[in-house]
Design an enzyme around this catalytic site. Sequence first.
Site, PDB file in Angstrom:
ATOM      1  N   GLU A  82      -2.108  16.217  -2.158  1.00 12.86           N
ATOM      2  CA  GLU A  82      -1.747  16.723  -0.830  1.00 12.86           C
ATOM      3  C   GLU A  82      -1.024  18.058  -0.918  1.00 12.86           C
ATOM      4  O   GLU A  82      -1.102  18.878  -0.019  1.00 12.86           O
ATOM      5  CB  GLU A  82      -0.858  15.704  -0.096  1.00 12.86           C
ATOM      6  CG  GLU A  82      -1.633  14.990   0.987  1.00 12.86           C
ATOM      7  CD  GLU A  82      -0.791  14.061   1.862  1.00 12.86           C
ATOM      8  OE1 GLU A  82      -1.417  13.268   2.559  1.00 12.86           O
ATOM      9  OE2 GLU A  82       0.440  14.123   1.852  1.00 12.86           O
ATOM     10  N   HIS A 120     -11.473   1.151 -21.772  1.00 16.30           N
ATOM     11  CA  HIS A 120     -12.682   0.340 -21.661  1.00 16.30           C
ATOM     12  C   HIS A 120     -13.410   0.614 -20.348  1.00 16.30           C
ATOM     13  O   HIS A 120     -14.235  -0.181 -19.915  1.00 16.30           O
ATOM     14  CB  HIS A 120     -12.315  -1.142 -21.775  1.00 16.30           C
ATOM     15  CG  HIS A 120     -11.607  -1.443 -23.065  1.00 16.30           C
ATOM     16  ND1 HIS A 120     -12.266  -1.830 -24.211  1.00 16.30           N
ATOM     17  CD2 HIS A 120     -10.291  -1.338 -23.400  1.00 16.30           C
ATOM     18  CE1 HIS A 120     -11.383  -1.985 -25.190  1.00 16.30           C
ATOM     19  NE2 HIS A 120     -10.186  -1.686 -24.722  1.00 16.30           N
ATOM     20  N   LYS A 158      -6.924  12.359  11.856  1.00 16.82           N
ATOM     21  CA  LYS A 158      -5.922  11.630  12.654  1.00 16.82           C
ATOM     22  C   LYS A 158      -6.192  11.856  14.130  1.00 16.82           C
ATOM     23  O   LYS A 158      -6.092  10.931  14.938  1.00 16.82           O
ATOM     24  CB  LYS A 158      -4.520  12.179  12.354  1.00 16.82           C
ATOM     25  CG  LYS A 158      -3.859  11.660  11.121  1.00 16.82           C
ATOM     26  CD  LYS A 158      -2.388  12.102  11.161  1.00 16.82           C
ATOM     27  CE  LYS A 158      -1.759  12.088   9.813  1.00 16.82           C
ATOM     28  NZ  LYS A 158      -0.456  12.727   9.784  1.00 16.82           N
TER      29      LYS A 158
HETATM   30  O1  PA5 Z   1       3.482  13.619   2.175  1.00 13.60           O
HETATM   31  C1  PA5 Z   1       3.310  13.502   3.374  1.00 13.60           C
HETATM   32  O2  PA5 Z   1       3.870  14.239   4.193  1.00 13.60           O
HETATM   33  C2  PA5 Z   1       2.409  12.424   3.933  1.00 13.60           C
HETATM   34  O3  PA5 Z   1       1.705  11.764   2.946  1.00 13.60           O
HETATM   35  C3  PA5 Z   1       3.235  11.424   4.712  1.00 13.60           C
HETATM   36  O4  PA5 Z   1       4.183  10.829   3.869  1.00 13.60           O
HETATM   37  C4  PA5 Z   1       2.368  10.329   5.349  1.00 13.60           C
HETATM   38  O5  PA5 Z   1       1.335  10.893   6.096  1.00 13.60           O
HETATM   39  C5  PA5 Z   1       3.223   9.469   6.266  1.00 13.60           C
HETATM   40  O6  PA5 Z   1       3.879  10.263   7.201  1.00 13.60           O
HETATM   41  P1  PA5 Z   1       5.135   9.774   7.997  1.00 13.60           P
HETATM   42  O7  PA5 Z   1       6.256   9.564   7.042  1.00 13.60           O
HETATM   43  O8  PA5 Z   1       5.430  10.868   8.952  1.00 13.60           O
HETATM   44  O9  PA5 Z   1       4.745   8.514   8.679  1.00 13.60           O
END
Ligand code: PA5
Length: 475
Positions: free
Chosen positions: A301, A330, A444
């Site tokens: 990410e 394996h 989303k």
């Molecule tokens: O790293 C990030 O920002 C995302 O992976 C969030 O942790 C994830 O989408 C969850 O978001 P939130 O904590 O706002 O629910």
Amino acid sequence: MTKRFNDQDWVNEMRIRLDVNNMFTDKVGEEQGLTREEVDKLQQRVSQAHKNMEEADLGFMKLPFEQAEVVKEIKELAGELAGKIENFVVLGIGGSALGNIALQTALNDPYYNYAEEMRDGYPRLFVPDNVDPVRFQSLLDLLDLEKTVFNVITKSGGTAETMSQFLITRQAVARELGEDKVADHFIATTSKDSGYLIEIARRERFKTFYIPEDVGGRFSVLTPVGLLSAAVCGIDIDELLAGAASMAERCRTEDLWQNPAYLNGVLQYLAYQKGKTLSVMMPYAHALKDVADWYRQLWAESLGKEVDREGNIVNVGPTPIKALGTTDQHSQAQLYMEGPFDKVITFLEVENYGVEVKIPKLYEDIEGVSYLGGHTLNELIQTEKNATELALTKRGRLNATITLPEVNEFTMGQLLYMLELQTALVGELFNINAFNQPGVELGKHYTYGVLGRKGYADKREEYFSRPEKDQNLII
Ligand code: PA5
């Protein structure tokens, strides 16, 4: 009580190590390997990145040093809950879940949830990290709600998966235990000044912990996001933060040959430039299996981006892959050994597993089995790691090893901090914003539109007018 991290000898003993020998030409050959000169050439850019990151005052870099008050509050709550509840359930996803899982797998017994004597009075921990209906319903069926506390974690305060889990569990608690009991069973961990969860938490009078504004989800394991469930399950969070602090101190130098986060980051970056676009993390310890999962999100990410800071289309990002030694020898090793030269492998190894399991001497007349007798599982797993490392190196496959003297809170703190800083550095080298995630928004928004959320009607329309699928291509 004197903490182990106040003893300098112990601290030195617990220092994690990075071995990058097998990234270089003298070990993996001219064609695939990197050179020390290539690394040196990046020093200036690393120094600039170092300055940029210091000036940016990045939130995650302050965490090991600036949380005394909240740590106290967390420990108090953990103390209150110990012996009183049976289950602690984290409702969250992505960065609001993976760090909790990684800490739990690393620092508590592998069968912690299964047997009371493994838990020493601490509650079981559940982190569903998904909205799969079968698994979630099954969890609900399993829990005695009277003896359960839910920690709802969402930085944005509105993530669909997390809020759905919250709505379902809140209703279940109210129905089973009564409206007046709801506040005893929920904690909210969220942003102080934004999002819907904080509004609900205040209305419902939930106990609340705040996620610092300048710390993104995937960098938040050392905030209350990860610290609370850890403390509730008996993990020493002072030691965890002390480990992170010691790595932060070690990484104050801009000299990339002395700074493990920078050195590993630079080598990963150079490997990527040389076509090694797949980055495998392969722990040889079950305890570290979910560190690889946490890291996969952190790396993907943060570094997978369409545009650079100037807005140029770059479409960069190494693809992180998690593997587990020896299991994946394996499963994956054949590909890593003989497939395309597109991977760089980071092994995580452990020197002292804390237990030794002897292999008995049996069937002495059957040579193919009897040679194992008298050795230990420890020797076997460590030898297999070394053997895989050697074989990969001989085949010109780039690899590095991070060694943990043992898996404990202090070494975990070092490791997590190092990997976070390494990620931030590589973001700088790619000249991208490592702290946003614009790519996940569109999906989303379609979901919001379909489920009827206000403001997403256009996405609903787009979704329902998407091109028909050719039925001939569905067989
Ligand atoms: O790293 C990030 O920002 C995302 O992976 C969030 O942790 C994830 O989408 C969850 O978001 P939130 O904590 O706002 O629910």
